[in-house]
Design a protein around this motif. Sequence first.
Motif, mmCIF file in Angstrom:
data_model
loop_
_atom_site.group_PDB
_atom_site.id
_atom_site.type_symbol
_atom_site.label_atom_id
_atom_site.label_comp_id
_atom_site.label_asym_id
_atom_site.label_seq_id
_atom_site.Cartn_x
_atom_site.Cartn_y
_atom_site.Cartn_z
ATOM 1 N N LEU A 5 -16.233 -38.171 48.154
ATOM 2 C CA LEU A 5 -17.955 -38.054 48.865
ATOM 3 C C LEU A 5 -18.163 -36.674 49.467
ATOM 4 N N GLU A 6 -19.030 -35.822 49.115
ATOM 5 C CA GLU A 6 -18.887 -34.040 49.981
ATOM 6 C C GLU A 6 -20.110 -33.764 49.895
ATOM 7 N N TRP A 7 -20.603 -33.421 50.758
ATOM 8 C CA TRP A 7 -21.741 -32.470 51.047
ATOM 9 C C TRP A 7 -21.685 -31.532 51.936
ATOM 10 N N TYR A 8 -22.895 -30.781 51.460
ATOM 11 C CA TYR A 8 -23.678 -29.475 52.364
ATOM 12 C C TYR A 8 -25.035 -30.123 52.736
ATOM 13 N N ARG A 9 -25.338 -29.092 53.974
ATOM 14 C CA ARG A 9 -26.852 -28.931 55.016
ATOM 15 C C ARG A 9 -26.403 -27.801 55.033
ATOM 16 N N PRO A 10 -27.806 -27.288 54.976
ATOM 17 C CA PRO A 10 -27.741 -25.974 55.184
ATOM 18 C C PRO A 10 -29.015 -25.904 56.502
ATOM 19 N N GLY A 11 -28.213 -24.931 57.262
ATOM 20 C CA GLY A 11 -28.740 -25.222 59.003
ATOM 21 C C GLY A 11 -27.594 -25.824 59.378
ATOM 22 N N PHE A 12 -26.895 -26.340 59.349
ATOM 23 C CA PHE A 12 -26.014 -27.566 60.469
ATOM 24 C C PHE A 12 -25.130 -26.536 60.454
ATOM 25 N N ASN A 13 -24.698 -26.283 61.578
ATOM 26 C CA ASN A 13 -22.317 -25.809 62.335
ATOM 27 C C ASN A 13 -21.879 -27.119 61.753
ATOM 28 N N ASP A 14 -20.864 -27.357 62.428
ATOM 29 C CA ASP A 14 -19.320 -28.165 62.542
ATOM 30 C C ASP A 14 -20.607 -29.450 62.971
ATOM 31 N N THR A 59 -21.279 -13.067 47.703
ATOM 32 C CA THR A 59 -21.482 -12.577 47.231
ATOM 33 C C THR A 59 -23.250 -12.456 47.678
ATOM 34 N N ALA A 60 -23.954 -12.811 46.166
ATOM 35 C CA ALA A 60 -25.164 -13.145 46.500
ATOM 36 C C ALA A 60 -26.071 -13.938 47.782
ATOM 37 N N GLY A 61 -24.832 -14.500 48.567
ATOM 38 C CA GLY A 61 -25.958 -14.522 49.508
ATOM 39 C C GLY A 61 -25.797 -16.470 49.665
ATOM 40 N N LEU A 62 -24.575 -17.289 50.168
ATOM 41 C CA LEU A 62 -24.440 -19.055 50.856
ATOM 42 C C LEU A 62 -24.729 -19.018 51.660
ATOM 43 N N PRO A 63 -26.234 -19.617 51.720
ATOM 44 C CA PRO A 63 -27.068 -19.775 53.324
ATOM 45 C C PRO A 63 -25.998 -20.030 54.348
ATOM 46 N N ASP A 64 -26.335 -20.068 55.266
ATOM 47 C CA ASP A 64 -25.322 -20.526 56.815
ATOM 48 C C ASP A 64 -25.614 -22.542 56.564
ATOM 49 N N CYS A 65 -24.048 -22.531 56.031
ATOM 50 C CA CYS A 65 -24.142 -23.896 56.054
ATOM 51 C C CYS A 65 -22.675 -24.785 56.548
ATOM 52 N N ALA A 66 -22.876 -25.496 56.991
ATOM 53 C CA ALA A 66 -21.526 -26.954 57.216
ATOM 54 C C ALA A 66 -21.735 -28.061 55.488
ATOM 55 N N GLY A 67 -20.335 -27.910 55.659
ATOM 56 C CA GLY A 67 -19.522 -28.857 54.316
ATOM 57 C C GLY A 67 -18.851 -30.263 54.662
ATOM 58 N N VAL A 68 -18.719 -30.503 54.126
ATOM 59 C CA VAL A 68 -17.942 -32.033 54.191
ATOM 60 C C VAL A 68 -17.305 -33.098 53.119
ATOM 61 N N ALA A 69 -15.603 -33.239 53.244
ATOM 62 C CA ALA A 69 -15.419 -33.898 52.115
ATOM 63 C C ALA A 69 -14.652 -34.996 52.892
ATOM 64 N N LEU A 70 -15.415 -36.128 52.451
ATOM 65 C CA LEU A 70 -14.780 -37.529 52.579
ATOM 66 C C LEU A 70 -14.014 -38.497 51.679
ATOM 67 N N GLY A 71 -13.033 -39.106 52.078
ATOM 68 C CA GLY A 71 -12.404 -39.690 50.709
ATOM 69 C C GLY A 71 -12.568 -41.516 50.929
ATOM 70 N N LEU A 72 -13.719 -41.513 49.566
ATOM 71 C CA LEU A 72 -14.477 -42.981 49.943
ATOM 72 C C LEU A 72 -13.124 -44.229 49.378
ATOM 73 N N ASP A 73 -12.046 -43.708 48.861
ATOM 74 C CA ASP A 73 -11.168 -45.240 48.803
ATOM 75 C C ASP A 73 -10.764 -45.209 49.718
ATOM 76 N N ARG A 74 -10.479 -44.701 50.917
ATOM 77 C CA ARG A 74 -9.614 -44.970 52.478
ATOM 78 C C ARG A 74 -10.661 -45.762 53.376
ATOM 79 N N LEU A 75 -12.512 -44.815 53.322
ATOM 80 C CA LEU A 75 -12.676 -45.512 53.857
ATOM 81 C C LEU A 75 -13.922 -46.836 53.208
ATOM 82 N N LEU A 76 -13.274 -47.331 51.654
ATOM 83 C CA LEU A 76 -13.699 -48.931 51.016
ATOM 84 C C LEU A 76 -12.148 -49.635 51.992
ATOM 85 N N MET A 77 -11.056 -48.997 51.610
ATOM 86 C CA MET A 77 -9.835 -49.798 52.773
ATOM 87 C C MET A 77 -9.940 -49.875 53.706
#
Length: 325
Positions: free
Chosen positions: A115-124, A288-306
């Motif tokens: 599971l991966e998600w990105y939140r413009p306007g968020f910091n870590d 270069t075109a402009g990535l918005p200020d954002c935070a992102g995270v990748a979460l292992g779904l199989d491990r979450l299920l474990m």
Amino acid sequence: MADADSWRPTSHLEALHQRARQLAYLRAFFAKRGVLEVETPVLGRHGVTDLHLDSVAARLLPTPGCDQTEGWLQTSPEFHMKRLLAAGAGAIYQVFRAFRDGERGGRHNPEFSLLEWYRPGFNDRDLMEEVADLVCGWLACERPQTLSYRTAMDRYAGIDPFEISDGALYRRCAGWLGQPGAAELGRDGCLELLMSHEVEPALRCQPPTFIVEYPASQAALARVSGRDGHAVAHRFELYVAGIELCNGYWELTDPAEQRRRFEADNAARVAAGKPAMAVDEALLAALTAGLPDCAGVALGLDRLLMLKVGAERIDEVISFPLERA
């Protein structure tokens, strides 16, 4: 000759039902928060340059109008999702089938769910709160404590990761690898060894724990800032019962710095006897075109299920691991 039961799934039927409930929970969680579900390619034109990740290569037949005869199964959807962010997609998430070569064990399979998600306007720190909402809501566990990487290494491995000399660090790891092997692994490799052999086991008896402020050399795609005279990454990982669940960043948006890091990665790969990987110019163009200020995270779904079903091995929650696929 194949074993008579080799056709059977390795997961329990209850795990299949819990996986379906998990997916429904995730989609409801993000729908409530207005985060858009997206899809990006599993097969891409580029692999990753990261020294510690190896992409799975795919050979393609030439077709009219397309001269692409080599592709890579993606280790994560990150680069494509950042291109969507640069195009104005806003807050996005994805449930993704990821592939990483050479990874097989109690918590690893070369093909896995991410599971991966990105939140413009968020910091870590903002994103850590949302990660805690999602994970604790699903597992019904207490909210995480937060430890700096430096504190965790001092408390559970007995070293200061910023001040210890290379020689002292290699001697500390010599029991596992021998002195020459530790030196060959390098500073960051030895720190990761201590994390997996000393810190992670200690966290099994601790509440859910965010580790933050990793050394800048382990920044990957994160921003870097100063703390107590040392450069640290805006990176976090979440451990529950000693299992690493996710890796998150306040994302780097500078294309020149990102190119420098790709080139440094490739130099490290070559030094380690691995092939250099072509740099993903499409990602750099998006930055270069402009990535918005954002935070992102990748979460292992199989491990979450474990964790949800109390499984000891990933085989208990995936239908067909590599040996039965």
